[in-house]
Design a protein around this motif. Structure first.
Motif, short mmCIF file in Angstrom:
data_model
loop_
_atom_site.label_atom_id
_atom_site.label_comp_id
_atom_site.label_asym_id
_atom_site.label_seq_id
_atom_site.Cartn_x
_atom_site.Cartn_y
_atom_site.Cartn_z
N HIS A 146 94.43 68.36 54.58
CA HIS A 146 94.46 67.73 55.90
C HIS A 146 95.43 68.45 56.83
O HIS A 146 95.14 68.67 58.01
N LEU A 147 96.59 68.81 56.29
CA LEU A 147 97.59 69.50 57.10
C LEU A 147 97.06 70.86 57.55
O LEU A 147 97.19 71.22 58.74
N ARG A 148 96.47 71.60 56.66
CA ARG A 148 95.92 72.92 57.00
C ARG A 148 94.88 72.81 58.11
O ARG A 148 94.87 73.61 59.06
N LYS A 149 94.02 71.81 58.03
CA LYS A 149 92.97 71.62 59.03
C LYS A 149 93.56 71.29 60.40
O LYS A 149 93.16 71.87 61.43
N LEU A 150 94.53 70.37 60.44
CA LEU A 150 95.11 69.95 61.72
C LEU A 150 95.96 71.05 62.35
O LEU A 150 96.05 71.16 63.58
N LEU A 151 96.58 71.89 61.52
CA LEU A 151 97.41 72.97 62.04
C LEU A 151 96.59 74.02 62.80
O LEU A 151 97.12 74.69 63.69
N LYS A 152 95.33 74.14 62.47
CA LYS A 152 94.49 75.17 63.10
C LYS A 152 94.37 74.97 64.61
O LYS A 152 94.23 75.94 65.36
N SER A 153 94.45 73.71 65.06
CA SER A 153 94.30 73.45 66.50
C SER A 153 95.60 72.98 67.16
O SER A 153 95.62 72.68 68.35
#
Length: 374
Positions: A79-86
């Motif tokens: 979840h953290l990796r996904k949210l960090l992308k944007s």
């Protein structure tokens, strides 16, 4: 649109000091034009996995176990990796070892902001391991925020990063507090009282405060607002000491007028904490909002720095009922000092602890970091 990702262990309705600060910060930032606020935190009890809090999107990750006060979330990394992308800015609230470790591994390209609420205090076993990757993450941070300078001088971690530290005092959310001019002020000097507000747990030092009342003149009383696991034990102590006519455990006080009136009519507010687990004490701000002197203890934490010792507060020795009583008697014996300190407390609140100042200081810091990043 500026996307700001906030990382906290939990988020309200979970109740705690860090969570209250996080909520007030997020709600304030969400009102700033062109901000998009997201929160990633652990699920608590029956809270849903995701929820909109006003304009804020809160992602709550399933917590399978809490170990050493750290929620363990198997899917947190993804979840953290996904949210960090944007994300344009990621803002971490520590201590939060799991998030610190994964944020260090993921090496986000956006600015990293860390609010250091406290060192790890109780979990001494994990502290050395935590320190290894925490230091590497802190070295990579674009900015480290503390609410008082005491947080730096009493920390094992922060002195190494002094050049990157910004002091932004916490702000008080006054939505549930009734302004003093709208309250009925009790002028009856025959029933003056000291006030404590907080959870009834060991590190708050309420037992010490109750014992101190043995050396306070009989016409002065103590009102204790709050609940917790020690309530029955403290009530028994009050009876044992024969103080049941002067020390009142009021439990939770949910009515805003009653709660606000307790502050507005007290002689002074007392925070008798005996452990550095108390690292700020937001209740001090509530007392200062109502123009009341604060009596705190000489902890190695941010607590003594919230009010100004000798100007808007007095400090007692830690875990010392006799010294606490001595300090309380200073205010009893000098109404002029009490009034002077109360006025100074109100002025300090207005100068340093307004929520609007807290929010705008963060907005300016984010903008500065983004401009530097570009």
């Amino acid at each position: 649109m500026t996307k700001i990702l906030q990382l906290g262990k939990f988020y309200p309705p979970f109740f705690g000091g860090m969570e209250t600060v996080l909520k007030d910060l997020c709600r304030g930032l969400a009102e700033v034009p062109d901000n998009e606020i997201q929160v990633l935190c652990a699920e608590h009890s029956s809270t849903p996995s995701s929820k909109i809090d006003g304009k804020i999107k809160v992602y709550r990750i399933r917590n399978i176990l809490t170990l050493f006060s750290q929620p363990l979330m198997p899917t947190y990394f993804f979840h953290l990796r996904k949210l960090l992308k944007s994300a344009d800015v990621v803002h971490l609230h520590t201590p939060h070892p799991l998030a610190e470790f994964f944020l260090y591994l993921l090496k986000p390209k956006c600015p990293i902001v860390i609010t250091h609420h406290s060192d790890i205090i109780k979990q001494r076993i994990v502290a050395p391991l935590h320190s290894i990757f925490a230091r590497k993450l802190y070295a990579r941070a674009s900015a480290i925020i503390v609410p008082t300078n005491n947080h730096v001088t009493t920390s094992r971690l922060l002195p190494d990063f002094i050049k990157n530290i910004h002091c932004i005092p916490f702000g008080l959310n006054t939505e549930s507090l009734i302004p003093i001019e709208n309250l009925s002020i009790n002028q009856n000097i025959e029933s003056p009282y000291f006030l404590f507000v907080g959870r009834l747990v060991g590190y708050k030092g309420v037992e010490v405060l109750i014992k101190s009342m043995l050396k306070i003149e009989a016409k002065y009383s103590l009102k204790i607002v709050g609940t917790g696991p020690l309530k029955s034990e403290l009530q028994s102590l009050v009876l044992k000491l024969g103080l049941d006519d002067r020390v009142k455990l009021l439990g939770r006080v949910d009515d805003p007028v009653e709660f606000s009136s307790l502050y507005a009519n007290c002689l002074a507010f007392v925070l008798p904490s005996i452990s550095s687990n108390e690292n700020f004490g937001m209740v001090q701000l509530e007392a200062m909002y109502y123009g009341k002197p604060v009596i705190a203890t000489q902890l190695r934490s941010g607590v003594p720095a919230v009010a100004e010792p000798g100007v808007s507060s007095l400090l007692a020795q830690v875990n010392d009922p006799d010294d606490l009583a001595k300090v309380m008697n200073q205010l009893i014996n000098s109404p002029e000092l009490t009034k002077k300190m109360g006025t100074a407390a109100r002025e300090r609140y207005l100068k340093m602890y307004r929520l609007e100042t807290f929010i705008s200081s963060h907005s300016k810091l984010y903008k500065k970091l983004l401009n530097e990043d570009n």
